[in-house]
Design an enzyme around this catalytic site. Structure first.
Site, PDB file in Angstrom:
ATOM      1  N   LYS A  87       0.886  -1.179   0.000  1.00  0.00           N
ATOM      2  CA  LYS A  87       0.000   0.000   0.000  1.00  0.00           C
ATOM      3  C   LYS A  87       0.920   1.224   0.000  1.00  0.00           C
ATOM      4  O   LYS A  87       1.475   1.597   1.029  1.00  0.00           O
ATOM      5  CB  LYS A  87      -0.893  -0.014   1.245  1.00  0.00           C
ATOM      6  CG  LYS A  87      -2.186   0.783   1.141  1.00  0.00           C
ATOM      7  CD  LYS A  87      -2.057   2.241   0.775  1.00  0.00           C
ATOM      8  CE  LYS A  87      -1.731   3.133   1.962  1.00  0.00           C
ATOM      9  NZ  LYS A  87      -1.620   4.580   1.535  1.00  0.00           N
TER      10      LYS A  87
ATOM     11  N   GLU B 123       9.964   1.981  10.394  1.00  0.00           N
ATOM     12  CA  GLU B 123      10.982   2.980  10.076  1.00  0.00           C
ATOM     13  C   GLU B 123      10.280   4.322  10.189  1.00  0.00           C
ATOM     14  O   GLU B 123       9.469   4.674   9.335  1.00  0.00           O
ATOM     15  CB  GLU B 123      11.522   2.716   8.665  1.00  0.00           C
ATOM     16  CG  GLU B 123      12.963   3.167   8.512  1.00  0.00           C
ATOM     17  CD  GLU B 123      13.048   4.625   8.088  1.00  0.00           C
ATOM     18  OE1 GLU B 123      13.075   5.471   8.997  1.00  0.00           O
ATOM     19  OE2 GLU B 123      13.066   4.883   6.890  1.00  0.00           O
TER      20      GLU B 123
ATOM     21  N   CYS C  69      13.841  11.421   6.230  1.00  0.00           N
ATOM     22  CA  CYS C  69      13.721  11.074   7.652  1.00  0.00           C
ATOM     23  C   CYS C  69      15.067  11.145   8.355  1.00  0.00           C
ATOM     24  O   CYS C  69      15.141  11.449   9.529  1.00  0.00           O
ATOM     25  CB  CYS C  69      13.089   9.702   7.813  1.00  0.00           C
ATOM     26  SG  CYS C  69      13.829   8.446   6.775  1.00  0.00           S
TER      27      CYS C  69
ATOM     28  N   GLU D 289      10.026  16.504  14.415  1.00  0.00           N
ATOM     29  CA  GLU D 289      10.391  16.363  13.003  1.00  0.00           C
ATOM     30  C   GLU D 289       9.546  17.318  12.180  1.00  0.00           C
ATOM     31  O   GLU D 289       8.329  17.283  12.237  1.00  0.00           O
ATOM     32  CB  GLU D 289      10.134  14.917  12.567  1.00  0.00           C
ATOM     33  CG  GLU D 289      10.530  14.662  11.141  1.00  0.00           C
ATOM     34  CD  GLU D 289      10.469  13.187  10.778  1.00  0.00           C
ATOM     35  OE1 GLU D 289       9.427  12.556  11.031  1.00  0.00           O
ATOM     36  OE2 GLU D 289      11.459  12.677  10.241  1.00  0.00           O
TER      37      GLU D 289
HETATM   38  P1  NAP Z   1       1.908   8.726   7.367  1.00  0.00           P
HETATM   39  O1  NAP Z   1       0.494   9.147   7.476  1.00  0.00           O
HETATM   40  O2  NAP Z   1       2.513   8.000   8.486  1.00  0.00           O
HETATM   41  O3  NAP Z   1       2.042   7.911   6.002  1.00  0.00           O
HETATM   42  C1  NAP Z   1       2.857   6.777   5.763  1.00  0.00           C
HETATM   43  C2  NAP Z   1       2.042   5.683   5.102  1.00  0.00           C
HETATM   44  O4  NAP Z   1       1.111   5.132   6.042  1.00  0.00           O
HETATM   45  C3  NAP Z   1       1.212   6.130   3.923  1.00  0.00           C
HETATM   46  O5  NAP Z   1       1.129   5.093   2.974  1.00  0.00           O
HETATM   47  C4  NAP Z   1      -0.120   6.364   4.587  1.00  0.00           C
HETATM   48  O6  NAP Z   1      -1.201   6.401   3.688  1.00  0.00           O
HETATM   49  C5  NAP Z   1      -0.190   5.204   5.525  1.00  0.00           C
HETATM   50  N1  NAP Z   1      -1.150   5.365   6.615  1.00  0.00           N
HETATM   51  C6  NAP Z   1      -1.671   6.515   7.125  1.00  0.00           C
HETATM   52  N2  NAP Z   1      -2.520   6.236   8.139  1.00  0.00           N
HETATM   53  C7  NAP Z   1      -2.543   4.885   8.282  1.00  0.00           C
HETATM   54  C8  NAP Z   1      -3.228   3.993   9.151  1.00  0.00           C
HETATM   55  N3  NAP Z   1      -4.058   4.432  10.098  1.00  0.00           N
HETATM   56  N4  NAP Z   1      -3.002   2.671   9.017  1.00  0.00           N
HETATM   57  C9  NAP Z   1      -2.160   2.211   8.092  1.00  0.00           C
HETATM   58  N5  NAP Z   1      -1.495   2.996   7.236  1.00  0.00           N
HETATM   59  C10 NAP Z   1      -1.680   4.334   7.329  1.00  0.00           C
HETATM   60  O7  NAP Z   1       2.789   9.980   7.057  1.00  0.00           O
HETATM   61  P2  NAP Z   1       2.320  11.295   6.318  1.00  0.00           P
HETATM   62  O8  NAP Z   1       0.977  11.761   6.771  1.00  0.00           O
HETATM   63  O9  NAP Z   1       2.427  11.058   4.884  1.00  0.00           O
HETATM   64  O10 NAP Z   1       3.432  12.305   6.832  1.00  0.00           O
HETATM   65  C11 NAP Z   1       3.320  12.870   8.131  1.00  0.00           C
HETATM   66  C12 NAP Z   1       4.671  13.000   8.799  1.00  0.00           C
HETATM   67  O11 NAP Z   1       5.290  11.703   8.903  1.00  0.00           O
HETATM   68  C13 NAP Z   1       5.690  13.799   8.032  1.00  0.00           C
HETATM   69  O12 NAP Z   1       5.568  15.142   8.219  1.00  0.00           O
HETATM   70  C14 NAP Z   1       6.967  13.250   8.591  1.00  0.00           C
HETATM   71  O13 NAP Z   1       7.291  13.859   9.793  1.00  0.00           O
HETATM   72  C15 NAP Z   1       6.672  11.814   8.837  1.00  0.00           C
HETATM   73  N6  NAP Z   1       7.188  10.958   7.737  1.00  0.00           N
HETATM   74  C16 NAP Z   1       8.314  10.244   7.967  1.00  0.00           C
HETATM   75  C17 NAP Z   1       8.833   9.456   6.963  1.00  0.00           C
HETATM   76  C18 NAP Z   1      10.042   8.645   7.138  1.00  0.00           C
HETATM   77  O14 NAP Z   1      10.685   8.314   6.151  1.00  0.00           O
HETATM   78  N7  NAP Z   1      10.407   8.268   8.334  1.00  0.00           N
HETATM   79  C19 NAP Z   1       8.201   9.415   5.731  1.00  0.00           C
HETATM   80  C20 NAP Z   1       7.048  10.157   5.521  1.00  0.00           C
HETATM   81  C21 NAP Z   1       6.547  10.915   6.547  1.00  0.00           C
HETATM   82  P3  NAP Z   1      -1.630   7.836   3.079  1.00  0.00           P
HETATM   83  O15 NAP Z   1      -0.551   8.195   2.129  1.00  0.00           O
HETATM   84  O16 NAP Z   1      -2.909   7.602   2.422  1.00  0.00           O
HETATM   85  O17 NAP Z   1      -1.710   8.809   4.227  1.00  0.00           O
END
Ligand code: NAP
Ligand code: MG
Length: 462
Positions: free
Chosen positions: A170, A245, A279, A369
Site C-alpha cells: 500500500k 521505520e 527522515c 520532526e
Molecule cells: P503517514 O500518514 O505515516 O504515512 C505513511 C504511510 O502510512 C502512507 O502510505 C499512509 O497512507 C499510511 N497510513 C496513514 N494512516 C494509516 C493507518 N491508520 N493505518 C495504516 N497505514 C496508514 O505519514 P504522512 O501523513 O504522509 O506524513 C506525516 C509526517 O510523517 C511527516 O511530516 C513526517 O514527519 C513523517 N514521515 C516520515 C517518513 C520517514 O521516512 N520516516 C516518511 C514520511 C513521513 P496515506 O498516504 O494515504 O496517508
C-alpha cells in the site's frame, strides 16, 4: 484506463471494488495529473489471498531463481529509469536532476544488491548437532510514504522477495504513480502472479485494513511515528512481527577541529535536499560556542544560495505543517537567518530554505520532526554538552560528526544513540543497515540485515 492504471493483484490490473478513485496532484502547479483506484478492505482482502496462494510456490523457488528474477527486475528499472525519474518529479515535485540521481538510481542499486544477496546468502547453517534453516516469514504487508517513493518500496519488496516472501504493497496516496510503474516492472521481470500485489488507497482505509489483516504475517511500515505506534499496537495484539521505520531529528555535530566551512555547507545541503523531506536529514546543526557566529553566517549564505533551486514539498497539508513549525520557531524565540514562513511563490507548495539560529534544545523546532527545508543551529559548550544535546530527543535515526581526525569523530559517534552516523561527510551506503534507535523505529532495512527481517529460523536437531 491505461493498462497500468489499476491495482496490480494476482498478476492482473483491476479497478477498486468500490469503483472510486483518488486524484494525484503535481505539487509544482497544483494540477491534477492522474487518478488511481481507491482501494478498500475488499481489495486488500483479494490481494492478501493472492499473496497467500502464491506463497508456497515462491518460498519453494530455489534462491538462485529468485535471484535471477530480482536481477531481471533491476534490469527493467534500469531500462525505465528516465520514466521513473519523470514520474517521481511529476507527483513529488523534486527537481528532475535529483529524481534521476537519487529517486531512480538508489532503488536500482538496492534491487541489484538483493539480486546478489539472494544468490549468495546462506539460507542453511550447521550449529553443533543442528541444521538451522532460514525460512520466509510469509505474507508481507508493506506500507510506504511519499518522500522517497520508489526507494522505500524497493527497500521492502526486494528483500522480501529475496527471502521467499510474497507481498501486498500500500503506497502513499500522494505518490501512487511510481508504485504503478514499479508493479509494471515486476510484471515485466517475469515474477509470478500473486508474488507482488499493489493496492492503492488511503492510509486509514486500505493501509489499516492491510495492517489488521489476519493473512499478513509481517507488517513493514515507513512513515510517521503516530501511525507507526498504531501499527505496532495492532501487530502486537495479533502477535505478528512488525518493522517500523519512523521519524528522525538527527544531529550534525561539528567538533572544533573540523573544517567548519565544509561541514556547514554539506550540512545545509543535506537538509535542503529533497526539500527537507528525508527522515534521516541532519536538521539540528551543533556548533561549539566559539565558532557559532561564523557557522551561522556560513549557513545563512549557503541557504540563500539554494533560493528557488529546491522543489516544493509534497502537498498543501505538508506545506501548512512546515509553515506552522517555522511560525512556532519564531514565537519561541529562535532567530531567523534565512527563509521564513511566507510562501516564495503564489503557486505550488513551496517553502523557502529556512535557517534558525539561537535555537535551544527544548524548543519545538529542536525536538519535533518538521519534514521541510528547515535547519536549526544549536550551540554547545564542550563535548559532553554536545553529546547530551545530540541525544536529547525521542529519536535516533541518523547523524553526522565532523572532526579534523577521523578517530576523534568515530569516538564521538560511538556515544550517539542513533542507527547511523556519517563521518566527515561519508557517503550513503545502500548495503549498510538503516534504521532507528529509540522512537525512530524497530528493525533494520537494506543489505543482509534487511534481508534477515523477512526470515525466520527453523532448527533441526540430529
Ligand atoms: P503517514 O500518514 O505515516 O504515512 C505513511 C504511510 O502510512 C502512507 O502510505 C499512509 O497512507 C499510511 N497510513 C496513514 N494512516 C494509516 C493507518 N491508520 N493505518 C495504516 N497505514 C496508514 O505519514 P504522512 O501523513 O504522509 O506524513 C506525516 C509526517 O510523517 C511527516 O511530516 C513526517 O514527519 C513523517 N514521515 C516520515 C517518513 C520517514 O521516512 N520516516 C516518511 C514520511 C513521513 P496515506 O498516504 O494515504 O496517508
Ligand atoms: Mg497521511
Amino acid at each position: 484506463m491505461k493498462a497500468h492504471d489499476g491495482m496490480y493483484i494476482d498478476g492482473a490490473w483491476r479497478p477498486a471494488a468500490s469503483g472510486e478513485t483518488i486524484d494525484v496532484v503535481n505539487p509544482v502547479d497544483e494540477q491534477v495529473i492522474d487518478r488511481v483506484p481507491a482501494g478498500t478492505a475488499a481489495d486488500v482482502d483479494t490481494a492478501v489471498r493472492a499473496a497467500r496462494a502464491a506463497l508456497p510456490g515462491w518460498a519453494a523457488t530455489p534462491p538462485a531463481e529468485r535471484a535471477a528474477r530480482l536481477g531481471a527486475l533491476r534490469d527493467v528499472l534500469v531500462s525505465r529509469k528516465d520514466e521513473i525519474a519523470e514520474t517521481v518529479t511529476a507527483e513529488l515535485g523534486s527537481p528532475l536532476a535529483f529524481s534521476q540521481a537519487v529517486h531512480a538510481a538508489v532503488p536500482i542499486a538496492v534491487a541489484g544488491s538483493y539480486a546478489e544477496l539472494a544468490a549468495t546468502h546462506a539460507f542453511e547453517e550447521k550449529v553443533g548437532n543442528s541444521t538451522v534453516y532460514q525460512e520466509p516469514i510469509g505474507v508481507v504487508g508493506a506500507i510506504t510514504p511519499w518522500n522517497y517513493p520508489l526507494h522505500q518500496i524497493v527497500a521492502k519488496v526486494a528483500p522480501a522477495l529475496a527471502a521467499g516472501c510474497t507481498v501486498v504493497l500500500k503506497p502513499a496516496e500522494d505518490t501512487p504513480l511510481t508504485a504503478q510503474l514499479f508493479a509494471e516492472a515486476v510484471d515485466e521481470a517475469g515474477i509470478p502472479a500473486g508474488v507482488f500485489n499493489l493496492v492503492t488507497g488511503l492510509g486509514p482505509i486500505a493501509g489499516q485494513a492491510l495492517a489488521e489483516h489476519p493473512g499478513v504475517d509481517l507488517v513493514s511500515f515507513t512513515g510517521s511515528t503516530a501511525v507507526g505506534r498504531q501499527i505496532g499496537a495492532t501487530a502486537g495484539a495479533a502477535v505478528k512481527k512488525v518493522a517500523l521505520e519512523l521519524g528522525g531529528k538527527s544531529a550534525n555535530v561539528i567538533l572544533p577541529s573540523a573544517d567548519l566551512a565544509k561541514a556547514v555547507n554539506v550540512g545545509v545541503a543535506n537538509v535542503m535536499s529533497n526539500s527537507g523531506q528525508t527522515c534521516s536529514a541532519w536538521t539540528r546543526m551543533l556548533v561549539h560556542r566559539d565558532q557559532y557566529d561564523e557557522a551561522v553566517a556560513l549557513a545563512s549564505t549557503a541557504a540563500a544560495k539554494y533560493g528557488d533551486r529546491i522543489g516544493p514539498v509534497v502537498s498543501a497539508k505538508q506545506q501548512a505543517r512546515v509553515r506552522s513549525y517555522i511560525e512556532k520557531g519564531v514565537a519561541e524565540g529562535a532567530r531567523l537567518v534565512a527563509g521564513g514562513p511566507e510562501s516564495p511563490s503564489a503557486q505550488g507548495y513551496f517553502i523557502s530554505p529556512t535557517v534558525f539560529a539561537d535555537v535551544t534544545p527544548d524548543m519545538t523546532i529542536a525536538q519535533e520532526e518538521i519534514f521541510g527545508p528547515v535547519l536549526s543551529l544549536l550551540r554547545y559548550d564542550d563535548e559532553d554538552d554536545a553529546v547530551r544535546i545530540a541525544n536529547g530527543t525521542v529519536y535516533g535515526l541518523a547523524g553526522a560528526v565532523w572532526a579534523g581526525e577521523e578517530a576523534e569523530a568515530v569516538a564521538f559517534a560511538r556515544r550517539l544513540e542513533t542507527g547511523q552516523v556519517d563521518i566527515n561527510g561519508g557517503r550513503f551506503n545502500p548495503r549498510a543497515p538503516f534504521g532507528g534507535y529509540k522512537q525512530s523505529g524497530v528493525g533494520r532495512e537494506l543489505g543482509a540485515h534487511g534481508l534477515s527481517e523477512y526470515l525466520q529460523t527453523k532448527s533441526l536437531q540430529f
